[in-house]
Motif scaffolding. Structure first.
Motif, PDB file in Angstrom:
ATOM      1  N   GLU A 108      -2.033   1.312  -8.991  1.00  0.00           N
ATOM      2  CA  GLU A 108      -3.176   1.949  -8.338  1.00  0.00           C
ATOM      3  C   GLU A 108      -4.274   0.938  -8.021  1.00  0.00           C
ATOM      4  N   SER A 119       3.683   0.447  -3.598  1.00  0.00           N
ATOM      5  CA  SER A 119       3.318   0.002  -4.947  1.00  0.00           C
ATOM      6  C   SER A 119       2.890   1.181  -5.824  1.00  0.00           C
ATOM      7  N   VAL A 125      -3.290  -1.212  -4.987  1.00  0.00           N
ATOM      8  CA  VAL A 125      -3.352  -0.453  -3.736  1.00  0.00           C
ATOM      9  C   VAL A 125      -4.806  -0.260  -3.299  1.00  0.00           C
ATOM     10  N   ILE A 177       0.841  -1.209   0.000  1.00  0.00           N
ATOM     11  CA  ILE A 177       0.000   0.000   0.000  1.00  0.00           C
ATOM     12  C   ILE A 177       0.866   1.245   0.000  1.00  0.00           C
TER      13      ILE A 177
END
Length: 752
Positions: A697, A694, A700, A691
């Motif tokens: 998108e 990374s 996450v 989270i």
């Protein structure tokens, strides 16, 4: 008003007035919270006196000091039970309502007893009550003042203890969500911290202050309760001589009580005398540079000096009070002392000449045996120990069993069938009642115990002698003296006749001393297995067992020294008791050494910092302090706030600990102990890193949704752990930045 009465009232008023003024001077702005808690304990104790006085009716003070703790048990445990079974919400209103209901019940009980002519107030010993209150105030104030020199809820396990309190302050249900495992509830013995929160909500005070106040409250009781118990035992042993004593001899019960209170609450062990006093003195004599003494060494001796692969722990109350943890074993001190006082009160009741036992086997007989109020309350307390400190349930079930067995030997006139039958029935009763009252906890608790194993390592003989030799030798001498006194020349030399011939205080002191010796020996034979098995397998077992041994030894030593010095006619026994007293008083020096080492220059009141347990944030976490305080002020309920996870006993989880807001994963080793699921913890740890680092998108967002994260905290620990890999832009895009510190760059994102 007569002049002598005016004089007496004036003399009594002076110490109280001085202490009130002194507390205001020393505690400054914190004194209002201090007075609130003191008065709350006093009022609760007074209201509960009809019940306490009934249970402790053979005590001179009718259990006055024990009434404070009994009141906390009745109101606090009652509130918890009703909340845990989901009949009520855990709010301040609930705490007040249940307390008022319990108070009304006690007042009705008092009215009913008054009609029957039963006196449950210490009307004939008001001087004793007054001085007990003065002594409690002194020690409560002393420890509170000291706490103000090192108030931070930071270091050792303070993050956990304080975090539990904050989590429960936020929660209306119990158990609260685990602040370090947002997908589950607290799976630990949280009863101690619960009682701190209960009193905080009941008194309308602030957890920032009451974190420290709870531990100093317990420290004050750790003196007062042993004083009350050993005072009564000493007075009982003196018998008629107490009433006819003149000069300083009439103060034997008070002196012995003070020695017991100090020995339990502020003394160290003989490790301090040997390594902190004797050896440095000998080094000076021989021209060597004396070794310095660091007070935690007294609790980390076996396995550390010499260094061997068997690291153990043998802490005691003074060390806990100085260090400042509010852990399970610390808060439970006042409850185990209540249990010991209750057991002695029970012995005094059933051994009275006018106590009617009934014909064995009849309904009256079994009714007497199974409906004794002290035994029923003891069962409730033992059940409660599952939740406040499970180790104490095991320890004090055995202690209770020993007291009941030895007493039944006398009550049943040595008849083996009835001794075993009644003892077994009472043991079953205690287990049944204790099991039922704590079901709301045990049904939602997963044990951390992984079995019992034979000890592979053993303490060196000289180490055991240094740590436990003084109380153990005193106890053995005492038992031998009793055997010689009672059996020498006796016509019948049976266990029954020996027990029957013992004075009640002698019997109870012998039981405490022998139980304490047993607790010291058990870790030399077996230990309870847990995750700490590699390198310090015996540590937790020795820690929890010898902690209670220390408490019982402290009271036993005070009583035995008095018994040998005053009651015995043998000069060599008086001399031995005198030597023991000198050594015992010498251990009290540990208090001064530890206080100066930990708190600094306490003689200078201007250096008093206050009781606020979170004030350290501005100095230790300047980058994060404003953000943490923003969360605490603006967020209600228990939404998940993500922060970087780290190892136990580190600065990680400062956000969840200080706010009570749950995070996905907190202190690793603690959750390993509580959950015993390493694979799950490793998965969560990896997900948290993803989270924060990374650039995917979708990934996450999926993880944020998976863990129901409402806020993401980015501060000093996150920057230190993830460095340049932190995906600031992606995190900011997940929602609204609700807080940002312009100077440090710390920010909080509310997930959209």
């Amino acid at each position: 008003m007569k002049p002598d009465i005016i004089k007496k009232v004036t003399i009594r008023a002076v110490p109280a007035a001085v202490l009130i003024a002194l507390s205001a001077y020393l505690l400054k702005g914190d004194v209002w919270t201090f007075w609130t808690w003191y008065l709350l304990a006093m009022v609760l104790g007074i209201v509960t006196m009809p019940l306490t006085g009934r249970l402790f009716r053979e005590f001179d003070d009718k259990g006055w000091m024990f009434s404070k703790v009994l009141a906390v048990v009745v109101t606090g445990f009652g509130t918890w039970f009703l909340v845990a079974v989901k009949l009520l919400k855990f709010t301040s209103l609930t705490c007040i309502g249940v307390t008022l209901a319990c108070g009304a019940g006690c007042l009705l009980l008092g009215k009913a007893q008054h009609k029957k002519g039963i006196e449950c107030l210490p009307v004939n010993h008001l001087d004793l009550v007054y001085w007990e209150e003065i002594l409690f105030f002194v020690f409560f104030l002393l420890w509170t003042y000291l706490a103000g020199f090192h108030p931070a809820a930071y270091g050792t396990e303070k993050f956990m203890d304080y975090g539990f309190m904050e989590a429960m302050m936020r929660s209306t249900t119990l158990p609260a969500v685990d602040l370090w495992y947002s997908e589950g509830n607290i799976n630990y013995y949280y009863g101690g911290q619960y009682f701190a929160v209960f009193l905080t909500k009941l008194s309308g005070t602030s957890v920032e202050l009451t974190y420290n106040l709870m531990r100093t409250f317990v420290a004050g009781l750790a003196f007062s309760l042993p004083f009350s118990l050993i005072y009564q035992m000493t007075r009982d042993r003196m018998g008629k001589r107490a009433a006819g004593a003149v000069g300083w001899r009439r103060y034997f019960p008070q002196i012995t009580g003070v020695v017991a209170g100090i020995s339990v609450s502020i003394a160290g062990n003989m490790h301090y005398v040997v390594y902190g006093q004797v050896l440095p003195f000998l080094q000076k004599l021989t021209g060597q540079e004396p070794d310095s003494y660091w007070f935690p060494d007294a609790t980390r001796y076996i396995g550390f000096n010499p260094d061997v692969p068997d690291k153990t722990i043998h802490e005691f109350p003074c060390y806990s009070f100085v260090l400042g943890d509010l852990h399970a074993h610390v808060v439970n001190i006042m409850f185990v002392l209540l249990l010991l006082g209750l057991l002695y009160a029970w012995i005094k009741m059933v051994r009275k000449k006018d106590f009617v036992l009934g014909q064995p086997g009849t309904g009256e007989f079994w009714g007497k045996q199974l409906f004794m109020p002290q035994i029923l309350l003891a069962a409730v307390l033992l059940g409660m120990f599952h939740w406040t400190n499970f180790w104490d349930f095991v320890i004090y079930f055995v202690v209770t069993g020993g007291v009941v067995l030895f007493t039944n030997i006398v009550l049943m006139k040595g008849q083996t069938k009835w001794i075993l039958g009644v003892t077994a029935a009472q043991a079953a009763e205690v287990l049944a009642v204790g099991t039922v009252v704590i079901l709301p906890f045990t049904l939602n608790f997963e044990t951390m115990v992984q079995g019992v194993a034979v000890a592979q390592y053993h303490s060196l003989p000289h180490q055991l002698l240094i740590l436990w030799g003084l109380p153990a030798i005193l106890t053995v001498i005492f038992v031998i003296v009793l055997l010689v006194e009672k059996l020498s020349g006796a016509k019948h030399k049976t266990i029954f006749h020996f027990m029957e011939s013992l004075k009640l205080p002698d019997l109870f002191a012998m039981i405490m001393g022998l139980c304490a010796i047993g607790l010291v020996l058990i870790p030399e034979l077996v230990y309870v297995r847990d995750i700490y098995e590699n390198g310090n397998a015996r540590a937790n077992t020795m820690f929890k067992l010898t902690y209670q041994a220390y408490i019982m030894f402290g009271m036993t030593m005070a009583y035995v020294i008095f018994r040998l010095m005053v009651i015995s006619y043998k000069k060599f026994l008086k001399a031995a008791a005198g030597v023991a007293l000198i050594l015992l008083v010498w251990t009290w020096g540990y208090f001064g050494n530890s206080v100066s080492s930990w708190f600094g220059n306490v003689q200078d009141p201007s250096q008093y910092k206050g009781l606020n347990a979170t004030a350290f944030l501005e100095t230790d976490f300047p980058e994060d302090a404003a953000g943490i305080r923003w969360l605490k002020k603006n967020i209600t309920g228990s939404p998940v706030v993500l922060e970087a996870n780290g190892d136990s006993y580190t600065e990680y989880e400062r956000v969840s600990a200080m706010t009570g807001l749950p995070t996905v994963l907190g202190w690793y080793v603690h959750e390993w102990l509580w959950r015993n699921d390493v694979a799950d913890l490793n998965t969560k740890s990896g997900d948290i890193e993803l989270i924060y680092t990374s650039q995917d998108e979708k990934q996450v967002k999926e993880l944020v949704e998976k863990y129901d994260v409402s806020y993401i905290f980015v501060g000093s620990c996150e920057k230190n752990k993830y460095g340049e890999n932190l995906n600031h832009e992606l995190l900011s895009s997940l929602g609204e930045t609700v807080f940002q510190d312009g100077s440090s760059g710390t920010y909080i994102v509310k997930v959209g």
